[in-house]
Design an enzyme around this catalytic site. Structure first.
Site, PDB file in Angstrom:
ATOM      1  N   GLY A  60      81.558   5.876  51.721  1.00 34.88           N
ATOM      2  CA  GLY A  60      79.806   6.120  51.573  1.00 34.88           C
ATOM      3  C   GLY A  60      79.372   5.675  49.644  1.00 34.88           C
ATOM      4  N   HIS A 100      76.227  -4.817  59.977  1.00 31.69           N
ATOM      5  CA  HIS A 100      75.308  -4.463  58.475  1.00 31.69           C
ATOM      6  C   HIS A 100      75.438  -6.092  57.886  1.00 31.69           C
ATOM      7  CE1 HIS A 100      74.117  -0.697  59.935  1.00 31.69           C
ATOM      8  NE2 HIS A 100      75.541  -0.549  59.798  1.00 31.69           N
ATOM      9  N   LYS A 132      80.870   0.333  49.486  1.00 24.24           N
ATOM     10  CA  LYS A 132      81.646   0.002  49.538  1.00 24.24           C
ATOM     11  C   LYS A 132      80.862  -1.652  50.798  1.00 24.24           C
ATOM     12  CE  LYS A 132      84.926   1.574  51.995  1.00 24.24           C
ATOM     13  NZ  LYS A 132      83.804   2.424  51.964  1.00 24.24           N
ATOM     14  N   THR A 133      80.805  -1.949  51.878  1.00 24.42           N
ATOM     15  CA  THR A 133      80.443  -2.312  52.651  1.00 24.42           C
ATOM     16  C   THR A 133      78.757  -2.924  51.925  1.00 24.42           C
ATOM     17  OG1 THR A 133      80.486  -0.760  54.190  1.00 24.42           O
ATOM     18  CG2 THR A 133      78.610  -2.770  55.045  1.00 24.42           C
ATOM     19  N   ALA A 173      88.673   0.762  54.575  1.00 26.93           N
ATOM     20  CA  ALA A 173      87.706   1.496  54.953  1.00 26.93           C
ATOM     21  C   ALA A 173      88.114   2.792  53.693  1.00 26.93           C
ATOM     22  CB  ALA A 173      87.894   2.393  56.075  1.00 26.93           C
ATOM     23  N   GLY A 174      86.815   3.785  53.860  1.00 25.19           N
ATOM     24  CA  GLY A 174      87.235   4.976  52.606  1.00 25.19           C
ATOM     25  C   GLY A 174      87.967   4.359  51.807  1.00 25.19           C
ATOM     26  N   LYS A 223      86.172  -7.608  57.925  1.00 27.50           N
ATOM     27  CA  LYS A 223      87.188  -5.691  58.021  1.00 27.50           C
ATOM     28  C   LYS A 223      87.738  -5.776  59.309  1.00 27.50           C
ATOM     29  CE  LYS A 223      85.671  -0.503  57.681  1.00 27.50           C
ATOM     30  NZ  LYS A 223      84.228   0.079  56.821  1.00 27.50           N
ATOM     31  N   GLU A 283      87.144  -6.135  53.742  1.00 23.16           N
ATOM     32  CA  GLU A 283      86.710  -4.343  52.953  1.00 23.16           C
ATOM     33  C   GLU A 283      87.147  -3.691  54.155  1.00 23.16           C
ATOM     34  OE1 GLU A 283      82.875  -1.764  53.588  1.00 23.16           O
ATOM     35  OE2 GLU A 283      82.065  -3.938  54.670  1.00 23.16           O
TER      36      GLU A 283
END
Length: 206
Positions: free
Chosen positions: A12, A46, A15-16, A100-101, A32, A98
């Site tokens: 959160g 997104h 990153k995205t 994750a986390g 991703k 990308e």
């Protein structure tokens, strides 16, 4: 040609959004490899909306998992065995990948994203918040990547300007300060492209 991995100091952190901005600025491909959690739409959706690149540049995930949690657990809940061979880098450039986390999120019970980054051997951009706690989280991320020999391209901040925190992270971590994306009231392609152009130099990603 150009390829970067984008990781974060936590989930959160932006990153995205940063990945979408960088993908658009470089007219890159976006990938991703593991998407965990589909209820609110996949991150690739997104990025497709925000990056302004051809649809063919937004590559399909190797794994799409239902539960929004760490990939290793999401895979177990879905009854899926994650095969690391399936997340070998795609042969396209420019490329933005990308994670994750954060860097130490497990991909499997035995492998973290940082381990995968070391295998890929691409420069990593760390996306960090500017708020309270970011110095600790950022320096821990830098240490975790360096311990595995992962090349660090620099840190991209997301949030309101906090000069001392940003400068301290980059000085103590001995990493490049790439720039900062502000929080955007209206998140669309034109606003994101303008914010990236004002906060970063695209030549730093050449």
């Amino acid at each position: 040609m150009t390829a970067f991995v984008v990781t974060g100091t936590d989930t959160g952190v932006g990153k995205t959004i940063f990945s979408a901005a960088l993908t658009g600025a470089l007219n890159a491909h976006y990938w991703k490899p593991v998407q965990a959690g589909l209820e609110d739409g996949a991150d690739r959706d997104h990025v497709a909306r925000l990056a302004g690149v051809p649809a063919s540049h937004v590559l399909p995930e190797s794994y799409r998992l239902n539960t929004p949690c760490s990939p290793h657990r999401a895979a177990e809940l879905d009854g899926v065995v994650l095969d690391l061979a399936r997340i070998a880098l795609p042969d396209v450039r420019p490329l933005v990948v990308e994670g994750a986390g954060g860097a130490l999120v497990p991909v499997t019970r035995n492998t973290t994203y940082a381990d995968v980054f070391a295998w890929w051997n691409l420069p990593v951009v760390i996306v960090a918040r500017t708020g309270l706690g970011t110095i600790n989280h950022s320096l821990l991320t830098i240490e975790a990547l360096r311990a595995r020999g992962v090349p660090i391209h620099g840190v991209a901040f997301v949030g309101d300007a906090v000069e001392d925190s940003e400068a301290t992270i980059c000085a103590m971590g001995e990493v490049r300060r790439l720039g900062r994306l502000p929080m955007l009231g209206q998140l669309d392609r034109p606003a994101l492209a303008q914010a990236f152009a004002e906060g970063f130099r695209v030549e730093d990603f050449a």
